[in-house]
Design an enzyme around this catalytic site. Sequence first.
Site, mmCIF file in Angstrom:
data_model
loop_
_atom_site.group_PDB
_atom_site.id
_atom_site.type_symbol
_atom_site.label_atom_id
_atom_site.label_comp_id
_atom_site.label_asym_id
_atom_site.label_seq_id
_atom_site.Cartn_x
_atom_site.Cartn_y
_atom_site.Cartn_z
ATOM 1 N N LYS A 92 41.145 -7.136 64.164
ATOM 2 C CA LYS A 92 39.987 -8.028 64.012
ATOM 3 C C LYS A 92 40.404 -9.309 63.292
ATOM 4 C CE LYS A 92 36.771 -4.170 64.209
ATOM 5 N NZ LYS A 92 35.892 -3.207 63.556
ATOM 6 N N GLN A 143 34.159 -1.769 57.687
ATOM 7 C CA GLN A 143 34.706 -0.835 58.673
ATOM 8 C C GLN A 143 34.210 0.588 58.399
ATOM 9 O OE1 GLN A 143 36.442 -1.811 61.352
ATOM 10 N NE2 GLN A 143 36.746 0.245 62.119
ATOM 11 N N ASP A 158 28.128 -6.856 63.138
ATOM 12 C CA ASP A 158 28.135 -5.594 63.879
ATOM 13 C C ASP A 158 26.811 -5.357 64.613
ATOM 14 O OD1 ASP A 158 30.490 -4.020 63.754
ATOM 15 O OD2 ASP A 158 30.126 -3.554 61.642
HETATM 16 N N1 GUN Z 1 34.243 1.898 63.290
HETATM 17 C C1 GUN Z 1 34.386 2.172 64.607
HETATM 18 N N2 GUN Z 1 33.760 1.247 65.353
HETATM 19 C C2 GUN Z 1 33.213 0.362 64.488
HETATM 20 C C3 GUN Z 1 32.444 -0.821 64.663
HETATM 21 O O1 GUN Z 1 32.119 -1.256 65.774
HETATM 22 N N3 GUN Z 1 32.083 -1.461 63.501
HETATM 23 C C4 GUN Z 1 32.409 -0.992 62.278
HETATM 24 N N4 GUN Z 1 31.978 -1.674 61.225
HETATM 25 N N5 GUN Z 1 33.112 0.113 62.086
HETATM 26 C C5 GUN Z 1 33.514 0.771 63.196
#
Ligand code: GUN
Length: 288
Positions: free
Chosen positions: A53, A97, A120
């Site tokens: 990311k 995350q 998100d």
């Molecule tokens: N963990 C797995 N997928 C995601 C996501 O799309 N966003 C976040 N914040 N954590 C994740």
Amino acid sequence: MSNIISGKELSAELRAKMTADIPGLEAKYGRVPHLVVILVGENPASQSYVRSKGKAAVAIGMKSTTILKPEDISEEELLSLIDELNNDDTVDGILVQLPLPKHISEDKVIDKISYEKDVDGFHPRNVASLWLGEDCIVPCTPKGCIEMIKSTGVSIKGKNAVVVGRSNIVGKPVAKLLLDENATVTIAHSRTADLASVCRGADILVAAVGRPEMIKGDMIKPGAIVIDVGINRVTNPDGTSKLVGDVDFASAEPVAGWISPVPGGVGPMTITMLMRNTIECFERRLSK
Ligand code: GUN
């Protein structure tokens, strides 16, 4: 033989467009969009996602900050960090995350993130807006799935869409987005009776169950569009490991009209949509 929906190639195209847009945004608003990603603990899969990311944000010309916190950070400390970032005018997107350690409530954390910086799209206010049909930040993976389906050029309108999986992160929001595109939507799950025949009715099948290679070729309607959201690490007989999706690619590929691979399918598109959401949060807040 099906056509492959390459999330990797589609992502490269979409990221090139965003890269071209960033200088214009900087000229207009005096700075580039800034994404902050918080990682708690040392889960290797999470570390890898967070790295991807941050790299993607920098590659398209945005600012990226990654904040690493130890596994034993208190819930209170994490919430107060989010508060600080909410009040920092130079921060446009905040992503914590998931999963978080057991002693921290994910609901409280998601709730704490300002809905205006919730890249998100997990905040209850954004979830409510999505279901009410209001303008909002749409979760990244579902948004990526829709882009991938649209990239085939096949119209979604009036089609039977089956979503296998009912999570808040993927299953439920992707079903709502398909409904918004005028598909007739079925949400199937672990308790669905005769899942195979439900899947065989799908012109568009989205697999988001988290079970390695569960959807076999004989569960797919010939010519269907198949989007595989699964990212499952499985161990080979020789002890090495590999990533597989929720769809058994070998048996599905000859039947489907279009299919997304794992890796190189939904994964890169999720990150691309995160970049888009960060730009959206930046523009919405700064144009107010
Ligand atoms: N963990 C797995 N997928 C995601 C996501 O799309 N966003 C976040 N914040 N954590 C994740």
